[in-house]
Structures are given as structure tokens and as C-alpha cells.
Write an enzyme that holds these catalytic residues in place. Structure first.
Site, PDB file in Angstrom:
ATOM      1  N   ARG A 236       0.854  -1.186   0.000  1.00 31.10           N
ATOM      2  CA  ARG A 236       0.000   0.000   0.000  1.00 31.10           C
ATOM      3  C   ARG A 236       0.890   1.237   0.000  1.00 31.10           C
ATOM      4  O   ARG A 236       2.005   1.220   0.535  1.00 31.10           O
ATOM      5  CB  ARG A 236      -0.885   0.028   1.246  1.00 31.10           C
ATOM      6  CG  ARG A 236      -2.052  -0.944   1.204  1.00 31.10           C
ATOM      7  CD  ARG A 236      -3.131  -0.498   0.208  1.00 31.10           C
ATOM      8  NE  ARG A 236      -4.303  -1.370   0.236  1.00 31.10           N
ATOM      9  CZ  ARG A 236      -4.536  -2.348  -0.635  1.00 31.10           C
ATOM     10  NH1 ARG A 236      -3.689  -2.598  -1.622  1.00 31.10           N
ATOM     11  NH2 ARG A 236      -5.641  -3.058  -0.562  1.00 31.10           N
ATOM     12  N   HIS A 284      -1.587   0.910  -9.699  1.00 26.62           N
ATOM     13  CA  HIS A 284      -2.249  -0.075  -8.825  1.00 26.62           C
ATOM     14  C   HIS A 284      -2.855  -1.228  -9.648  1.00 26.62           C
ATOM     15  O   HIS A 284      -4.070  -1.475  -9.608  1.00 26.62           O
ATOM     16  CB  HIS A 284      -3.331   0.590  -7.964  1.00 26.62           C
ATOM     17  CG  HIS A 284      -3.696  -0.214  -6.752  1.00 26.62           C
ATOM     18  ND1 HIS A 284      -3.966   0.332  -5.528  1.00 26.62           N
ATOM     19  CD2 HIS A 284      -3.819  -1.555  -6.569  1.00 26.62           C
ATOM     20  CE1 HIS A 284      -4.260  -0.617  -4.659  1.00 26.62           C
ATOM     21  NE2 HIS A 284      -4.177  -1.792  -5.281  1.00 26.62           N
TER      22      HIS A 284
HETATM   23  P1  NDP Z   1      -1.936 -11.717   4.578  1.00 24.31           P
HETATM   24  O1  NDP Z   1      -2.801 -11.259   5.685  1.00 24.31           O
HETATM   25  O2  NDP Z   1      -2.103 -13.114   4.077  1.00 24.31           O
HETATM   26  O3  NDP Z   1      -0.396 -11.580   4.984  1.00 24.31           O
HETATM   27  C1  NDP Z   1       0.112 -10.451   5.596  1.00 24.31           C
HETATM   28  C2  NDP Z   1       1.597 -10.690   5.907  1.00 24.31           C
HETATM   29  O4  NDP Z   1       2.145  -9.464   6.407  1.00 24.31           O
HETATM   30  C3  NDP Z   1       1.796 -11.754   6.998  1.00 24.31           C
HETATM   31  O5  NDP Z   1       2.935 -12.516   6.751  1.00 24.31           O
HETATM   32  C4  NDP Z   1       1.976 -10.899   8.255  1.00 24.31           C
HETATM   33  O6  NDP Z   1       2.741 -11.511   9.297  1.00 24.31           O
HETATM   34  C5  NDP Z   1       2.750  -9.727   7.678  1.00 24.31           C
HETATM   35  N1  NDP Z   1       2.641  -8.582   8.581  1.00 24.31           N
HETATM   36  C6  NDP Z   1       1.535  -7.922   8.989  1.00 24.31           C
HETATM   37  N2  NDP Z   1       1.851  -6.962   9.871  1.00 24.31           N
HETATM   38  C7  NDP Z   1       3.197  -7.011  10.014  1.00 24.31           C
HETATM   39  C8  NDP Z   1       4.123  -6.297  10.796  1.00 24.31           C
HETATM   40  N3  NDP Z   1       3.736  -5.324  11.636  1.00 24.31           N
HETATM   41  N4  NDP Z   1       5.435  -6.621  10.701  1.00 24.31           N
HETATM   42  C9  NDP Z   1       5.848  -7.609   9.898  1.00 24.31           C
HETATM   43  N5  NDP Z   1       5.013  -8.351   9.107  1.00 24.31           N
HETATM   44  C10 NDP Z   1       3.705  -8.047   9.173  1.00 24.31           C
HETATM   45  O7  NDP Z   1      -2.121 -10.667   3.412  1.00 24.31           O
HETATM   46  P2  NDP Z   1      -1.998 -10.910   1.829  1.00 24.31           P
HETATM   47  O8  NDP Z   1      -0.705 -11.576   1.554  1.00 24.31           O
HETATM   48  O9  NDP Z   1      -3.236 -11.545   1.299  1.00 24.31           O
HETATM   49  O10 NDP Z   1      -2.012  -9.400   1.292  1.00 24.31           O
HETATM   50  C11 NDP Z   1      -0.978  -8.515   1.632  1.00 24.31           C
HETATM   51  C12 NDP Z   1      -1.266  -7.129   1.130  1.00 24.31           C
HETATM   52  O11 NDP Z   1      -1.002  -7.015  -0.263  1.00 24.31           O
HETATM   53  C13 NDP Z   1      -2.685  -6.593   1.229  1.00 24.31           C
HETATM   54  O12 NDP Z   1      -3.034  -6.265   2.557  1.00 24.31           O
HETATM   55  C14 NDP Z   1      -2.613  -5.384   0.351  1.00 24.31           C
HETATM   56  O13 NDP Z   1      -2.098  -4.294   1.078  1.00 24.31           O
HETATM   57  C15 NDP Z   1      -1.592  -5.794  -0.712  1.00 24.31           C
HETATM   58  N6  NDP Z   1      -2.234  -6.005  -2.020  1.00 24.31           N
HETATM   59  C16 NDP Z   1      -1.863  -5.190  -3.064  1.00 24.31           C
HETATM   60  C17 NDP Z   1      -2.403  -5.385  -4.318  1.00 24.31           C
HETATM   61  C18 NDP Z   1      -1.980  -4.560  -5.476  1.00 24.31           C
HETATM   62  O14 NDP Z   1      -2.608  -4.635  -6.535  1.00 24.31           O
HETATM   63  N7  NDP Z   1      -0.927  -3.781  -5.370  1.00 24.31           N
HETATM   64  C19 NDP Z   1      -3.402  -6.431  -4.579  1.00 24.31           C
HETATM   65  C20 NDP Z   1      -3.700  -7.214  -3.420  1.00 24.31           C
HETATM   66  C21 NDP Z   1      -3.140  -6.999  -2.190  1.00 24.31           C
HETATM   67  P3  NDP Z   1       2.230 -12.865   9.998  1.00 24.31           P
HETATM   68  O15 NDP Z   1       2.541 -13.950   8.988  1.00 24.31           O
HETATM   69  O16 NDP Z   1       3.085 -12.975  11.199  1.00 24.31           O
HETATM   70  O17 NDP Z   1       0.774 -12.685  10.272  1.00 24.31           O
HETATM   71  C1  OXD Z   2      -6.354  -5.575  -3.029  1.00 24.83           C
HETATM   72  C2  OXD Z   2      -5.911  -4.646  -4.078  1.00 24.83           C
HETATM   73  O1  OXD Z   2      -6.191  -5.303  -1.842  1.00 24.83           O
HETATM   74  O2  OXD Z   2      -6.281  -4.848  -5.258  1.00 24.83           O
HETATM   75  O3  OXD Z   2      -6.903  -6.636  -3.396  1.00 24.83           O
HETATM   76  O4  OXD Z   2      -5.175  -3.717  -3.780  1.00 24.83           O
END
Ligand code: NDP
Ligand code: OXD
Length: 321
Positions: A236, A284
Site C-alpha cells: 500500500r 495499482h
Molecule cells: P496476509 O494477511 O495473508 O499476509 C500479511 C503478511 O504481512 C503476513 O505474513 C503478516 O505476518 C505480515 N505482517 C503484517 N503486519 C506485520 C508487521 N507489523 N510486521 C511484519 N510483518 C507483518 O495478506 P496478503 O498476503 O493476502 O495481502 C498482503 C497485502 O497485499 C494486502 O493487505 C494489500 O495491502 C496488498 N495487495 C496489493 C495489491 C496490489 O494490486 N498492489 C493487490 C492485493 C493486495 P504474519 O505472517 O506474522 O501474520
Molecule cells: C487488493 C488490491 O487489496 O487490489 O486486493 O489492492
């Protein structure tokens, strides 16, 4: 097959509310009905008895409060991230799930691979050199000498890390809690961040945006990367302190960046990033859900919500992801 809108026993099937900026209801309603013909998906702007709504599909902010639907049992984000939903419009106590969609995951993996190879093979640099009519031969690099670090090892980051490791890059990953992965060197928590950053040449951010991760890509953390490193942000926009990146690129510490997400989207035309040739801006587009591939998870969560079962991919609202 149940009569449209009714279960076999005659009970009325709750409807699904669709509230989105940017996504059209038609293809989502069609994909859901292809799996469960009796399920009705209605756009939030269409007239509907509020009591008929049992489940909501949301992307970005709903422009209407969800409190007016007394029988709402669950909310399903149409994105993997949930920070774009305005918490003020989400009724307390109604479970929220984020979207896990195989198509979206594959898109994110493709984007990460494309960005990593672009920096690894120097296409970013060669493109600028060629524009200046310069021919600067360099021997091709080797993958074992190009360690990549993935911030966030969840559904998306985990898939990205796994695929990059399979391609022969040394891959490390950083998460909030300790993770284990057969081919990824794992680091966790604030304590593990410096060691994680110091070991990589290219950092890929796939974190969710939470109070803890806001501004995590800043002068201090990016300064821990080796001189000449690269950044790929597909998490993000709020993860990055934007002026810090510009300064680090100008000083030569960061060689280049591929950015898909921004604090303000669309990125305003006068944004300083447009004047930095080392930054590739994409609008995005790294990942997006596909109604057909996402529908099975949506229908499953609908059925779970109606049965009073926990949702798949439930969001912990306290934690923020
Ligand atoms: P998940 O919830 O599956 O995974 C999140 C990961 O981030 C986990 O490994 C978690 O750790 C880690 N995390 C969260 N908080 C922290 C922290 N404070 N310090 C270190 N690690 C942290 O999410 P997704 O993989 O499904 O999605 C990730 C993100 O990708 C979305 O939230 C969104 O922001 C972004 N996204 C962007 C898109 C785009 O088009 N650019 C499309 C889709 C998503 P833990 O394993 O310990 O819980
Ligand atoms: C999502 C994105 O969060 O598209 O799925 O950014």
C-alpha cells in the site's frame, strides 16, 4: 435446484449486497449465480428491503452505512487488503473477511517477478542509457548474487517468495510472527527487521497497511539496504515515506524503484515521482480479483456466515489484517 431466491424448504435466501467504487456488480452477480442459482447479488444503489440483506461484498468505501441492514451476518472484502474499507461504516461485531483469489495471487506473483527481473537484469538502467544514446556493456549478473527480501509472508507475499526462490534467487522474508519456509530465510518482528534488510539487494513490500506498518519504508529502514539496492512496493502507498525515497534515489543509495501503490491514488499529475527517472510508476495494477475465480470463496463464506460458522480468511480487526 432451489427456486430462485428460495431454499428447497421454502425459506427465503438472504441477499448479498454489493457496494463498490470501481467494480461493476454484473459480472460478480453472474459468477455467484453460476455456483448458487438462488443467490441474489444487489447493487447498494438499487431498491431493496434492508431486512433481506444477509451478506455484503465491499470494495473501497461503501457510500452508505451498513448499520441499516439489521440481518447482515458478514462482510467480504473484494480485495486482499481491507485498509481501504472505512471502519466507521463497518458495523461492530459483524465478521469481516479479506479476499483470497487464485487469479489475484498469480497476478501479484507475475508483477513481482517482472519487477525483480527488470532491476536484476538492469533493464531500468539500460532504458535510461539508451535514451541518452549510450552503450554501456555489463556482464550479466548471476541470481545467487542477487538476494531478494519479501516483506509480508502471507497469502501473497508467501507465494511471491516461494516463486522467486524457485527461480534461483536467495530469498528471505519478513513477517510479524515467526514463519518457517523450506526455501526462504525467515525473519520476524521489529527485532528481525535490520538483519532482514541488511541481507537483501532488492526489497519487495507485500504487507498489509496497519498502524504498525504505516511508513515502514523510510529513510532509516531503506538506508539499511546495501547501496545500489532496489525497492518494489506492491503493498500500500502508506507503507512508503515518499520524500525519503526520492532523497535516497538522489543520493544514489537506492538505484531504482517499482511502485504500484501510492498515498494518493490516482497519483496526482504534479507528484515528484513523475520527475524521477529511476522510479517506474504503475497504476495499482499488480493484482485484481476475478469474479469467476473469486466466487467459490465468496459463496463458501456466504454459506459459513448463514450457518454461523467462522469465515475463511477472517480479518482480525484489532490487528488490522
Ligand atoms: P496476509 O494477511 O495473508 O499476509 C500479511 C503478511 O504481512 C503476513 O505474513 C503478516 O505476518 C505480515 N505482517 C503484517 N503486519 C506485520 C508487521 N507489523 N510486521 C511484519 N510483518 C507483518 O495478506 P496478503 O498476503 O493476502 O495481502 C498482503 C497485502 O497485499 C494486502 O493487505 C494489500 O495491502 C496488498 N495487495 C496489493 C495489491 C496490489 O494490486 N498492489 C493487490 C492485493 C493486495 P504474519 O505472517 O506474522 O501474520
Ligand atoms: C487488493 C488490491 O487489496 O487490489 O486486493 O489492492
Amino acid at each position: 435446484m432451489a427456486e430462485l431466491g428460495r431454499e428447497a424448504g421454502g425459506a427465503v435466501i438472504p441477499k448479498i449486497l454489493f457496494a463498490s467504487e470501481g467494480l461493476a456488480v454484473g459480472s460478480w452477480a453472474e459468477a455467484v449465480r453460476a455456483l448458487r442459482p438462488g443467490l441474489d447479488v444487489v447493487d447498494w444503489r438499487d431498491p431493496v428491503d434492508p431486512e433481506a440483506i444477509g451478506f455484503a461484498l465491499l470494495w473501497k468505501r461503501p457510500t452508505t452505512g451498513l448499520g441499516r441492514y439489521p440481518n447482515l451476518r458478514a462482510i467480504q472484502s473484494l480485495g486482499a487488503g481491507v485498509n481501504q474499507l472505512d471502519p466507521a461504516t463497518l458495523p461492530a461485531g459483524v465478521p469481516l473477511a479479506r479476499l483470497v483469489d487464485p487469479h489475484l495471487t498469480e497476478c501479484m506473483v507475475d508483477y513481482a517477478i517482472a519487477a525483480v527481473f527488470r532491476h536484476f537484469r538492469g533493464f531500468d538502467r539500460f532504458e535510461r542509457l539508451a535514451r541518452a544514446r549510450r552503450w554501456a556493456y555489463e556482464a550479466p549478473p548471476t541470481r545467487p548474487d542477487f538476494p531478494v527480501g519479501v516483506m509480508g509472508l502471507g497469502k501473497l507475499g508467501g507465494a511471491v517468495a516461494d516463486r522467486l526462490a524457485g527461480l534461483g534467487f536467495p530469498v528471505s522474508g519478513w513477517s510479524r510472527t515467526t514463519r518457517e519456509h523450506p526455501r526462504v530465510t525467515c525473519f520476524a518482528g521489529q527485532a528481525g527487521l535490520p538483519a532482514f534488510l541488511r541481507g537483501v539487494r532488492l526489497a519487495v513490500c507485500v504487507l498489509p497497511l496497519t498502524p504498525e506498518t504505516e511508513g515502514i519504508l523510510n529513510r532509516e529502514t531503506l538506508g539499511m539496504l546495501a547501496p545500489g539496492s532496489h525497492l518494489v512496493n506492491m503493498g500500500r502507498g502508506g507503507h512508503l515515506v515518499e520524500p525519503d525515497l526520492v532523497d535516497l534515489i538522489r543520493s544514489g543509495h537506492i538505484a531504482g524503484a517499482t511502485l504500484d501503490v501510492f498515498r494518493t491514488e490516482p497519483l496526482p499529475a504534479d507528484h515528484p515521482f513523475y520527475d524521477v527517472p529511476e522510479i517506474l510508476i504503475t497504476p495499482h495494477v499488480a493484482g485484481a480479483p476475478n469474479p469467476r475465480t473469486a466466487a467459490p470463496r465468496i459463496v463458501e463464506n456466504f454459506e459459513r456466515a448463514m450457518a454461523g460458522l467462522p469465515l475463511l480468511d477472517a480479518v482480525d480487526r484489532e490487528r488490522g489484517y
